[in-house]
Each structure stands twice: as structure tokens, then as C-alpha cells.
Design a protein around this motif. Sequence first.
Motif, PDB file in Angstrom:
ATOM      1  N   GLU A   1     -50.568  42.499  -1.942  1.00  0.00           N
ATOM      2  CA  GLU A   1     -50.125  42.847  -0.590  1.00  0.00           C
ATOM      3  C   GLU A   1     -49.462  41.656   0.099  1.00  0.00           C
ATOM      4  OE1 GLU A   1     -51.914  44.752   3.582  1.00  0.00           O
ATOM      5  OE2 GLU A   1     -53.283  44.072   2.012  1.00  0.00           O
ATOM      6  N   ILE A   2     -50.039  40.480  -0.074  1.00  0.00           N
ATOM      7  CA  ILE A   2     -49.482  39.270   0.536  1.00  0.00           C
ATOM      8  C   ILE A   2     -48.073  38.989   0.011  1.00  0.00           C
ATOM      9  CG2 ILE A   2     -49.729  36.743   0.529  1.00  0.00           C
ATOM     10  CD1 ILE A   2     -52.798  37.254   0.774  1.00  0.00           C
TER      11      ILE A   2
ATOM     12  N   HIS B   1     -60.652  42.690  -5.811  1.00  0.00           N
ATOM     13  CA  HIS B   1     -60.253  42.716  -4.399  1.00  0.00           C
ATOM     14  C   HIS B   1     -59.196  41.648  -4.113  1.00  0.00           C
ATOM     15  CE1 HIS B   1     -60.378  43.210  -0.133  1.00  0.00           C
ATOM     16  NE2 HIS B   1     -61.047  42.081   0.095  1.00  0.00           N
TER      17      HIS B   1
ATOM     18  N   VAL C   1     -61.750  35.676   1.336  1.00  0.00           N
ATOM     19  CA  VAL C   1     -62.788  36.519   0.746  1.00  0.00           C
ATOM     20  C   VAL C   1     -64.000  35.609   0.558  1.00  0.00           C
ATOM     21  CG1 VAL C   1     -63.496  37.942  -1.212  1.00  0.00           C
ATOM     22  CG2 VAL C   1     -61.106  37.943  -0.462  1.00  0.00           C
TER      23      VAL C   1
ATOM     24  N   LYS D   1     -52.557  41.403   9.132  1.00  0.00           N
ATOM     25  CA  LYS D   1     -53.188  42.556   9.766  1.00  0.00           C
ATOM     26  C   LYS D   1     -52.292  43.142  10.837  1.00  0.00           C
ATOM     27  CE  LYS D   1     -57.646  40.331   8.998  1.00  0.00           C
ATOM     28  NZ  LYS D   1     -58.565  41.104   8.235  1.00  0.00           N
TER      29      LYS D   1
ATOM     30  N   SER E   1     -49.734  36.128   5.255  1.00  0.00           N
ATOM     31  CA  SER E   1     -51.183  36.114   5.001  1.00  0.00           C
ATOM     32  C   SER E   1     -51.904  35.812   6.304  1.00  0.00           C
ATOM     33  CB  SER E   1     -51.530  35.070   3.922  1.00  0.00           C
ATOM     34  OG  SER E   1     -51.108  33.770   4.327  1.00  0.00           O
TER      35      SER E   1
ATOM     36  N   THR F   1     -55.998  34.116   4.353  1.00  0.00           N
ATOM     37  CA  THR F   1     -56.774  35.328   4.137  1.00  0.00           C
ATOM     38  C   THR F   1     -57.987  34.915   3.303  1.00  0.00           C
ATOM     39  OG1 THR F   1     -54.854  36.804   4.221  1.00  0.00           O
ATOM     40  CG2 THR F   1     -56.800  37.596   3.018  1.00  0.00           C
TER      41      THR F   1
ATOM     42  N   ASP G   1     -55.723  42.701  -5.323  1.00  0.00           N
ATOM     43  CA  ASP G   1     -55.079  43.637  -4.387  1.00  0.00           C
ATOM     44  C   ASP G   1     -54.549  42.903  -3.153  1.00  0.00           C
ATOM     45  OD1 ASP G   1     -55.611  45.765  -6.053  1.00  0.00           O
ATOM     46  OD2 ASP G   1     -57.421  46.395  -4.989  1.00  0.00           O
ATOM     47  N   LEU G   2     -55.324  41.935  -2.663  1.00  0.00           N
ATOM     48  CA  LEU G   2     -54.880  41.162  -1.499  1.00  0.00           C
ATOM     49  C   LEU G   2     -53.624  40.353  -1.818  1.00  0.00           C
ATOM     50  CD1 LEU G   2     -58.219  39.783  -0.006  1.00  0.00           C
ATOM     51  CD2 LEU G   2     -56.629  41.348   1.115  1.00  0.00           C
TER      52      LEU G   2
END
Length: 200
Positions: A188-189, A181, A165, A200, A195, A163, A184-185
Motif C-alpha cells: 500500500e505504501i 501484515h 507495527v 491514513k 507512509s 508506519t 500488505d502495508l
Amino acid sequence: RFLADQAAASDAVFSEVKKEVIEELGVFEVKTKCKDKYEMLTRPDFGRIFEEDTKEYLKEHCKLNPDVQIYFGDGLSAPAIKANIPDLYPTLVLGLEDKGITTGTPFFVRYCRVNTARTIGPLLKAKVVCVLIGERPGMLTSESMSAYIAYDARPDMSESDYTVVSNISKHGIPPVEAAAHIVDLIEEILMKKKSGVALK
């Protein structure tokens, strides 16, 4: 202006991160198998691997089994380290700690390619690896950085398992905003245990 931007981009690729910058960040330094910047650019495979003594050094000097192992790499833009890490990294760690997510020992990798994560993850037994690395300079800025984040990083992982950024800089996503950001990622991961495209 074009020629000046082009020269800055070239300098970013070929320049080195100064020892003083690493000292100011308060981290230790290791390097990949590359002997110099030229070899990193011409042998990207060497920029992904470490000598055995370097791997032993990392195991001895880093906390093992963190939720997230964060480290910094010069990549294709040495200036990105000094320009972004002082604001990006502390904000990132504070955000993760606020969510109860443990972080490993930070360090700097010289002559670094993204796929060092395939070694660092299993070596330090990290659930997630986050590589903060200088990205290829463009005409807008020569100080841009990317975060490559991988769950269960391993030698046989694919590029699509990251993932990413990108465009972290004062001209793109400001470091503090990018840190929020990324936090938060990572949350979630860790929650979804995946990832990259699988996320998604």
C-alpha cells in the motif's frame, strides 16, 4: 513473578546480541556511532548516525535501488532479534517477492535506534525502509519487536512519517502473522507513495 519479569526486561535492555546469532541469520553487522550499549542508552543521538567508513561499507556491500530495504536493529531488546527474525524475515521476503516487490541486502545494526532509517534510505536509494527493531520490554515479554516503515526516508523526515507495527512476539502478534501484515502495508505504501499519518 513480577521481580522475575522486571529482571528479564532489564536484561533485555542491557544485553548484547551475540555474534553467533548474527552468523545464524546469515547477515553482516555494522554499528552506529555508539561505542557500547551504555552510550546508546545515554546518547540516543549517536544511535541514529553512522561513521563515514560504515556508510561506505554499506554502499559497497548492499544492493542499491531496492523497492524495500529491510534491516535489523537491537534497539531496546537484544533478545527480540533471535526470538523473531528467523520466522519474521524469510516470510516477509517471500511475501514481498510474491507481489513483485524487490528487497535489498539485509544486515544487522548494533546499538541501533529507529532513525537510522533517515540515513539508510537515501544512502541505499531505497523507496521504502523497514527497520525491524527490538522494542522497550514490558512485563509480559522481553522479546518484543516493532517494524518501522517509511516511504522516501530522509534526514528531515518526522516521527509521524513512520508506519509502525508493534508488539511482534509470541505473546503479541506472532512473527509470521506480522510479516503478512507488513507485506500488505508495504504494498500500500509503494502504491500510494506515502507512509505514516499521510497514509491514513
